[in-house]
Design a protein around this motif. Structure first.
Motif, PDB file in Angstrom:
ATOM      1  N   VAL A 199       0.842  -1.200   0.000  1.00  0.00           N
ATOM      2  CA  VAL A 199       0.000   0.000   0.000  1.00  0.00           C
ATOM      3  C   VAL A 199       0.879   1.252   0.000  1.00  0.00           C
ATOM      4  CG1 VAL A 199      -1.864   1.253   1.157  1.00  0.00           C
ATOM      5  CG2 VAL A 199      -1.831  -1.238   1.223  1.00  0.00           C
ATOM      6  N   GLU A 200       1.966   1.232   0.785  1.00  0.00           N
ATOM      7  CA  GLU A 200       2.876   2.374   0.806  1.00  0.00           C
ATOM      8  C   GLU A 200       3.463   2.617  -0.580  1.00  0.00           C
ATOM      9  OE1 GLU A 200       5.789   1.457   3.781  1.00  0.00           O
ATOM     10  OE2 GLU A 200       4.410   1.873   5.429  1.00  0.00           O
ATOM     11  N   ARG A 201       3.889   1.556  -1.246  1.00  0.00           N
ATOM     12  CA  ARG A 201       4.452   1.688  -2.601  1.00  0.00           C
ATOM     13  C   ARG A 201       3.406   2.237  -3.570  1.00  0.00           C
ATOM     14  NH1 ARG A 201       9.228   2.647  -1.863  1.00  0.00           N
ATOM     15  NH2 ARG A 201       9.995   1.362  -0.220  1.00  0.00           N
ATOM     16  N   ALA A 202       2.184   1.723  -3.464  1.00  0.00           N
ATOM     17  CA  ALA A 202       1.099   2.196  -4.332  1.00  0.00           C
ATOM     18  C   ALA A 202       0.801   3.671  -4.046  1.00  0.00           C
ATOM     19  CB  ALA A 202      -0.152   1.346  -4.129  1.00  0.00           C
ATOM     20  N   LEU A 203       0.878   4.050  -2.787  1.00  0.00           N
ATOM     21  CA  LEU A 203       0.635   5.440  -2.400  1.00  0.00           C
ATOM     22  C   LEU A 203       1.703   6.350  -3.010  1.00  0.00           C
ATOM     23  CD1 LEU A 203      -0.455   6.501   1.123  1.00  0.00           C
ATOM     24  CD2 LEU A 203       1.060   7.918  -0.219  1.00  0.00           C
ATOM     25  N   LEU A 204       2.967   5.932  -2.935  1.00  0.00           N
ATOM     26  CA  LEU A 204       4.037   6.733  -3.528  1.00  0.00           C
ATOM     27  C   LEU A 204       3.892   6.827  -5.045  1.00  0.00           C
ATOM     28  CD1 LEU A 204       7.089   5.529  -1.407  1.00  0.00           C
ATOM     29  CD2 LEU A 204       6.035   7.803  -1.367  1.00  0.00           C
ATOM     30  N   GLU A 205       3.480   5.734  -5.672  1.00  0.00           N
ATOM     31  CA  GLU A 205       3.260   5.763  -7.123  1.00  0.00           C
ATOM     32  C   GLU A 205       2.113   6.702  -7.479  1.00  0.00           C
ATOM     33  OE1 GLU A 205       2.821   1.774  -8.635  1.00  0.00           O
ATOM     34  OE2 GLU A 205       4.754   1.174  -7.782  1.00  0.00           O
ATOM     35  N   ALA A 206       1.045   6.668  -6.674  1.00  0.00           N
ATOM     36  CA  ALA A 206      -0.090   7.562  -6.922  1.00  0.00           C
ATOM     37  C   ALA A 206       0.317   9.015  -6.730  1.00  0.00           C
ATOM     38  CB  ALA A 206      -1.255   7.205  -5.998  1.00  0.00           C
ATOM     39  N   ALA A 207       1.148   9.278  -5.726  1.00  0.00           N
ATOM     40  CA  ALA A 207       1.610  10.644  -5.469  1.00  0.00           C
ATOM     41  C   ALA A 207       2.559  11.111  -6.573  1.00  0.00           C
ATOM     42  CB  ALA A 207       2.300  10.727  -4.115  1.00  0.00           C
ATOM     43  N   ALA A 208       3.278  10.183  -7.185  1.00  0.00           N
ATOM     44  CA  ALA A 208       4.294  10.532  -8.193  1.00  0.00           C
ATOM     45  C   ALA A 208       3.703  11.236  -9.411  1.00  0.00           C
ATOM     46  CB  ALA A 208       5.054   9.280  -8.629  1.00  0.00           C
ATOM     47  N   ILE A 209       2.412  11.031  -9.689  1.00  0.00           N
ATOM     48  CA  ILE A 209       1.826  11.697 -10.860  1.00  0.00           C
ATOM     49  C   ILE A 209       1.825  13.214 -10.704  1.00  0.00           C
ATOM     50  CG2 ILE A 209       0.396   9.715 -11.484  1.00  0.00           C
ATOM     51  CD1 ILE A 209      -2.033  11.323 -10.464  1.00  0.00           C
ATOM     52  N   TYR A 210       1.939  13.689  -9.456  1.00  0.00           N
ATOM     53  CA  TYR A 210       1.981  15.133  -9.199  1.00  0.00           C
ATOM     54  C   TYR A 210       3.411  15.673  -9.266  1.00  0.00           C
ATOM     55  CZ  TYR A 210      -2.783  14.309  -7.874  1.00  0.00           C
ATOM     56  OH  TYR A 210      -4.094  13.939  -7.900  1.00  0.00           O
ATOM     57  N   LYS A 211       4.379  14.788  -9.491  1.00  0.00           N
ATOM     58  CA  LYS A 211       5.804  15.132  -9.601  1.00  0.00           C
ATOM     59  C   LYS A 211       6.276  15.977  -8.420  1.00  0.00           C
ATOM     60  CE  LYS A 211       5.596  14.857 -14.578  1.00  0.00           C
ATOM     61  NZ  LYS A 211       5.650  15.542 -15.837  1.00  0.00           N
ATOM     62  N   PRO A 212       5.943  15.553  -7.203  1.00  0.00           N
ATOM     63  CA  PRO A 212       6.374  16.349  -6.051  1.00  0.00           C
ATOM     64  C   PRO A 212       7.850  16.136  -5.756  1.00  0.00           C
ATOM     65  CG  PRO A 212       5.369  14.347  -5.273  1.00  0.00           C
ATOM     66  CD  PRO A 212       5.228  14.348  -6.789  1.00  0.00           C
ATOM     67  N   ARG A 213       8.427  17.121  -5.166  1.00  0.00           N
ATOM     68  CA  ARG A 213       9.789  17.030  -4.651  1.00  0.00           C
ATOM     69  C   ARG A 213       9.684  17.098  -3.135  1.00  0.00           C
ATOM     70  NH1 ARG A 213      12.322  19.425  -9.175  1.00  0.00           N
ATOM     71  NH2 ARG A 213      12.068  17.904 -10.821  1.00  0.00           N
TER      72      ARG A 213
END
Length: 161
Positions: free
Chosen positions: A11-25
């Protein structure tokens, strides 16, 4: 590791992948609700998602933000994000030159700064990273700023080759 921990990791990995679409730093906010909905659509329960958020906060990967509708990615969390890497000034300079080549490959022809900025931001570069790259390129003698335009110098044009 227990199966519960493995499930939480997923779930943590999926959460990071979902967040990655926003290209956050690191230090930037991500919309909590949008990530939550994306994970629910992927089949995770609200309880699993909330447990992952709690675990990630305990690991120091995320923090709250001033808005309850967002969470903030930490340096540690950014490092865990798939494909995460902050570009160097040299990386952004190369990107500036690549975008500039679509306008011209010749010295002393004007290129719109705003057009280059927009193309680079579409690629995920931040305004401060682009500004730092331009400052470096000016110091190297690759570009000259002329109002809202810039020109490649002969040295800058040579970098396109």
């Amino acid at each position: 590791m227990t199966s519960s921990t493995n499930a939480n990791d997923a779930v943590e990995r999926a959460l990071l992948e979902a967040a990655a679409i926003y290209k956050p730093r690191a230090g930037e906010i991500v919309p909590l609700g949008a990530v939550h909905i994306k994970l629910q659509k992927a089949g995770f329960s609200a309880a699993e998602i909330n447990a992952a958020f709690s675990s990630m906060e305990a690991k120091g990967w995320i923090t709250g933000s001033q808005s309850p509708a967002h969470f903030k990615l930490t340096e540690a969390g950014f490092a865990e994000m798939p494909g995460a890497m902050s570009p160097t000034v040299e990386d952004v300079e190369r990107a500036v030159l690549e975008v500039t080549a679509a306008y011209t490959r010749k010295a002393n022809e004007i290129v719109p700064i705003m057009g280059v900025n927009m193309k680079l931001q579409e690629k995920g570069y931040r305004a401060d990273e682009i500004a730092d790259a331009f400052e470096s390129m000016i110091a190297k003698g690759w570009v000259v700023i002329a109002g809202t335009f810039f020109k490649l110098t002969p040295e800058g044009a040579a970098e396109l080759a």
